[in-house]
Write a protein that holds these residues in place. Structure first.
Motif, short mmCIF file in Angstrom:
data_model
loop_
_atom_site.label_atom_id
_atom_site.label_comp_id
_atom_site.label_asym_id
_atom_site.label_seq_id
_atom_site.Cartn_x
_atom_site.Cartn_y
_atom_site.Cartn_z
N LEU A 143 0.82 -1.20 0.00
CA LEU A 143 0.00 0.00 0.00
C LEU A 143 0.86 1.26 0.00
O LEU A 143 0.53 2.25 -0.66
CB LEU A 143 -0.92 -0.01 1.22
N GLU A 144 1.96 1.23 0.72
CA GLU A 144 2.83 2.41 0.80
C GLU A 144 3.47 2.73 -0.55
O GLU A 144 3.83 3.88 -0.81
CB GLU A 144 3.92 2.18 1.85
N GLY A 145 3.62 1.72 -1.41
CA GLY A 145 4.27 1.95 -2.69
C GLY A 145 3.35 2.40 -3.80
O GLY A 145 3.80 2.73 -4.90
N SER A 146 2.03 2.45 -3.55
CA SER A 146 1.08 2.84 -4.58
C SER A 146 1.25 4.31 -4.94
O SER A 146 1.38 5.17 -4.07
CB SER A 146 -0.35 2.59 -4.09
N ARG A 147 1.23 4.62 -6.26
CA ARG A 147 1.48 5.99 -6.71
C ARG A 147 0.42 6.53 -7.67
O ARG A 147 0.54 7.65 -8.14
CB ARG A 147 2.86 6.06 -7.41
N TRP A 148 -0.61 5.77 -7.99
CA TRP A 148 -1.61 6.26 -8.94
C TRP A 148 -2.59 7.18 -8.23
O TRP A 148 -2.34 7.63 -7.11
CB TRP A 148 -2.30 5.08 -9.62
N ILE A 149 -3.73 7.48 -8.85
CA ILE A 149 -4.66 8.47 -8.31
C ILE A 149 -5.22 8.07 -6.95
O ILE A 149 -5.68 8.93 -6.19
CB ILE A 149 -5.82 8.75 -9.29
N PHE A 150 -5.20 6.76 -6.64
CA PHE A 150 -5.67 6.31 -5.34
C PHE A 150 -4.51 6.09 -4.36
O PHE A 150 -4.72 5.58 -3.26
CB PHE A 150 -6.47 5.01 -5.48
N GLY A 151 -3.30 6.48 -4.77
CA GLY A 151 -2.13 6.25 -3.94
C GLY A 151 -2.23 6.89 -2.57
O GLY A 151 -1.86 6.29 -1.56
N ASP A 152 -2.72 8.14 -2.52
CA ASP A 152 -2.84 8.82 -1.24
C ASP A 152 -3.77 8.07 -0.30
O ASP A 152 -3.52 7.98 0.91
CB ASP A 152 -3.36 10.25 -1.45
N PHE A 153 -4.84 7.54 -0.86
CA PHE A 153 -5.80 6.78 -0.04
C PHE A 153 -5.17 5.51 0.49
O PHE A 153 -5.31 5.19 1.68
CB PHE A 153 -7.03 6.46 -0.89
N PHE A 154 -4.45 4.78 -0.37
CA PHE A 154 -3.81 3.54 0.07
C PHE A 154 -2.73 3.82 1.12
O PHE A 154 -2.60 3.09 2.11
CB PHE A 154 -3.20 2.80 -1.12
N ARG A 155 -1.96 4.89 0.93
CA ARG A 155 -0.91 5.21 1.89
C ARG A 155 -1.50 5.68 3.22
O ARG A 155 -0.93 5.43 4.29
CB ARG A 155 0.03 6.28 1.31
N LEU A 156 -2.65 6.35 3.15
CA LEU A 156 -3.33 6.76 4.38
C LEU A 156 -3.75 5.54 5.20
O LEU A 156 -3.59 5.52 6.42
CB LEU A 156 -4.55 7.61 4.04
N MET A 157 -4.26 4.52 4.53
CA MET A 157 -4.63 3.30 5.23
C MET A 157 -3.41 2.63 5.84
O MET A 157 -3.45 2.12 6.96
CB MET A 157 -5.34 2.34 4.27
N ALA A 158 -2.30 2.64 5.10
CA ALA A 158 -1.08 1.99 5.59
C ALA A 158 -0.49 2.70 6.80
O ALA A 158 0.27 2.09 7.57
CB ALA A 158 -0.04 1.92 4.47
N SER A 159 -0.83 3.96 6.99
CA SER A 159 -0.26 4.73 8.09
C SER A 159 -0.95 4.47 9.42
O SER A 159 -0.47 4.90 10.47
CB SER A 159 -0.33 6.23 7.77
N ASN A 160 -2.08 3.77 9.39
CA ASN A 160 -2.85 3.50 10.60
C ASN A 160 -2.72 2.02 10.96
O ASN A 160 -3.13 1.16 10.19
CB ASN A 160 -4.32 3.88 10.39
N ASP A 161 -2.16 1.74 12.12
CA ASP A 161 -1.91 0.35 12.52
C ASP A 161 -3.20 -0.46 12.66
O ASP A 161 -3.25 -1.63 12.28
CB ASP A 161 -1.13 0.31 13.84
N THR A 162 -4.23 0.15 13.20
CA THR A 162 -5.50 -0.56 13.38
C THR A 162 -6.12 -0.91 12.04
O THR A 162 -6.60 -2.03 11.83
CB THR A 162 -6.49 0.30 14.20
N VAL A 163 -6.10 0.06 11.13
CA VAL A 163 -6.64 -0.19 9.79
C VAL A 163 -5.82 -1.26 9.08
O VAL A 163 -6.38 -2.14 8.41
CB VAL A 163 -6.65 1.12 8.97
N MET A 164 -4.50 -1.21 9.23
CA MET A 164 -3.65 -2.20 8.57
C MET A 164 -3.92 -3.61 9.09
O MET A 164 -3.92 -4.58 8.33
CB MET A 164 -2.17 -1.86 8.78
N GLN A 165 -4.16 -3.72 10.38
CA GLN A 165 -4.47 -5.03 10.94
C GLN A 165 -5.75 -5.59 10.33
O GLN A 165 -5.82 -6.77 9.97
CB GLN A 165 -4.60 -4.94 12.46
N ALA A 166 -6.75 -4.72 10.18
CA ALA A 166 -8.01 -5.14 9.57
C ALA A 166 -7.81 -5.51 8.10
O ALA A 166 -8.38 -6.49 7.61
CB ALA A 166 -9.05 -4.03 9.70
N ILE A 167 -6.99 -4.74 7.39
CA ILE A 167 -6.74 -5.01 5.98
C ILE A 167 -6.02 -6.35 5.81
O ILE A 167 -6.36 -7.15 4.93
CB ILE A 167 -5.91 -3.88 5.35
N ASP A 168 -5.01 -6.59 6.64
CA ASP A 168 -4.26 -7.84 6.53
C ASP A 168 -5.15 -9.05 6.78
O ASP A 168 -5.08 -10.05 6.06
CB ASP A 168 -3.09 -7.83 7.52
#
Length: 219
Positions: A45-70
């Motif tokens: 998620l941190e490596g995404s760079r297209w138009i949704f990149g900011d959204f994916f990186r925002l999710m990756a910055s939150n540990d709780t969200v990342m746990q749910a995503i994983d």
């Protein structure tokens, strides 16, 4: 799907094989993640760079969200695979797979420099394995492929009255006599593939890690 097309006995067999193959892929990708305590989609998620990149990186910055995503990613892949191989709730599983593959595709679309950082064994231009597998799942979703050598046929037969009341005009009940037994066996045809997968997986998983370049592995 046009019923005249399904009269060709090859088409249902090919749809069933396509369903089983995609299910096999999803199930393997999911299980290697479930069994790996160190796996995470964060770097993807941190490596995404297209138009949704900011959204994916925002999710990756939150540990709780990342746990749910994983958890959702690992067990989602596993459940989709477990459903597709035997043909159980195929339409629901196909749509779930479509959503997951679409997210993978949007994170690293294969054009420009947006796919930079995504592992791949070849070169792509707009169309990659994620997109191809996504289109195949759409075909499975709209073709009611679980009724071809799948458990969905048996479920529809069991709840035949409910399906008819809901307007299932295309539903074809199981025939009687020997043909009925034959159809029952066809409905169970995916189970040997599931058993075969289990045997191969148990034998090989200690020796091999995740397939790092296959589509559903990337996130």
């Amino acid at each position: 799907m046009d019923k005249s097309l399904l009269r060709n006995k090859t088409v249902p067999v090919l749809l069933a094989l396509l369903r089983i193959a995609i299910g096999w892929h999803f199930l393997y990708e999911g299980l290697v993640k479930v069994l790996d305590p160190n796996w995470s989609a964060r770097s993807f998620l941190e490596g995404s760079r297209w138009i949704f990149g900011d959204f994916f990186r925002l999710m990756a910055s939150n540990d709780t969200v990342m746990q749910a995503i994983d958890i959702t990613n690992a067990f989602g892949l596993t459940l989709v695979g477990l459903a597709l191989i035997p043909g159980l709730f195929t339409r629901l599983a196909s749509w779930a797979g479509v959503i997951m593959l679409l997210l993978y595709y949007l994170a690293y679309p294969p054009f420009g420099d947006y796919a930079y950082g995504a592992l791949a064994e070849g070169n792509y231009l707009i169309v990659n394995k994620n997109l191809i597998e996504l289109v195949c799942l759409l075909l499975l979703a709209f073709s009611r492929s679980g009724e071809f050598f799948g458990l969905d046929k048996l479920i529809y037969e069991y709840y035949r009255n409910d399906v008819d009341d809901a307007g299932g005009k295309d539903y074809q009940p199981l025939p009687a006599g020997n043909n009925k037994r034959r159809e029952l066996l066809k409905g169970l045809a995916g189970l040997p593939f599931l058993a075969g997968f289990a045997g191969i997986f148990i034998k090989n998983i200690p020796e091999q890690g995740p397939d790092a370049i296959s589509s559903a592995t990337l996130p």
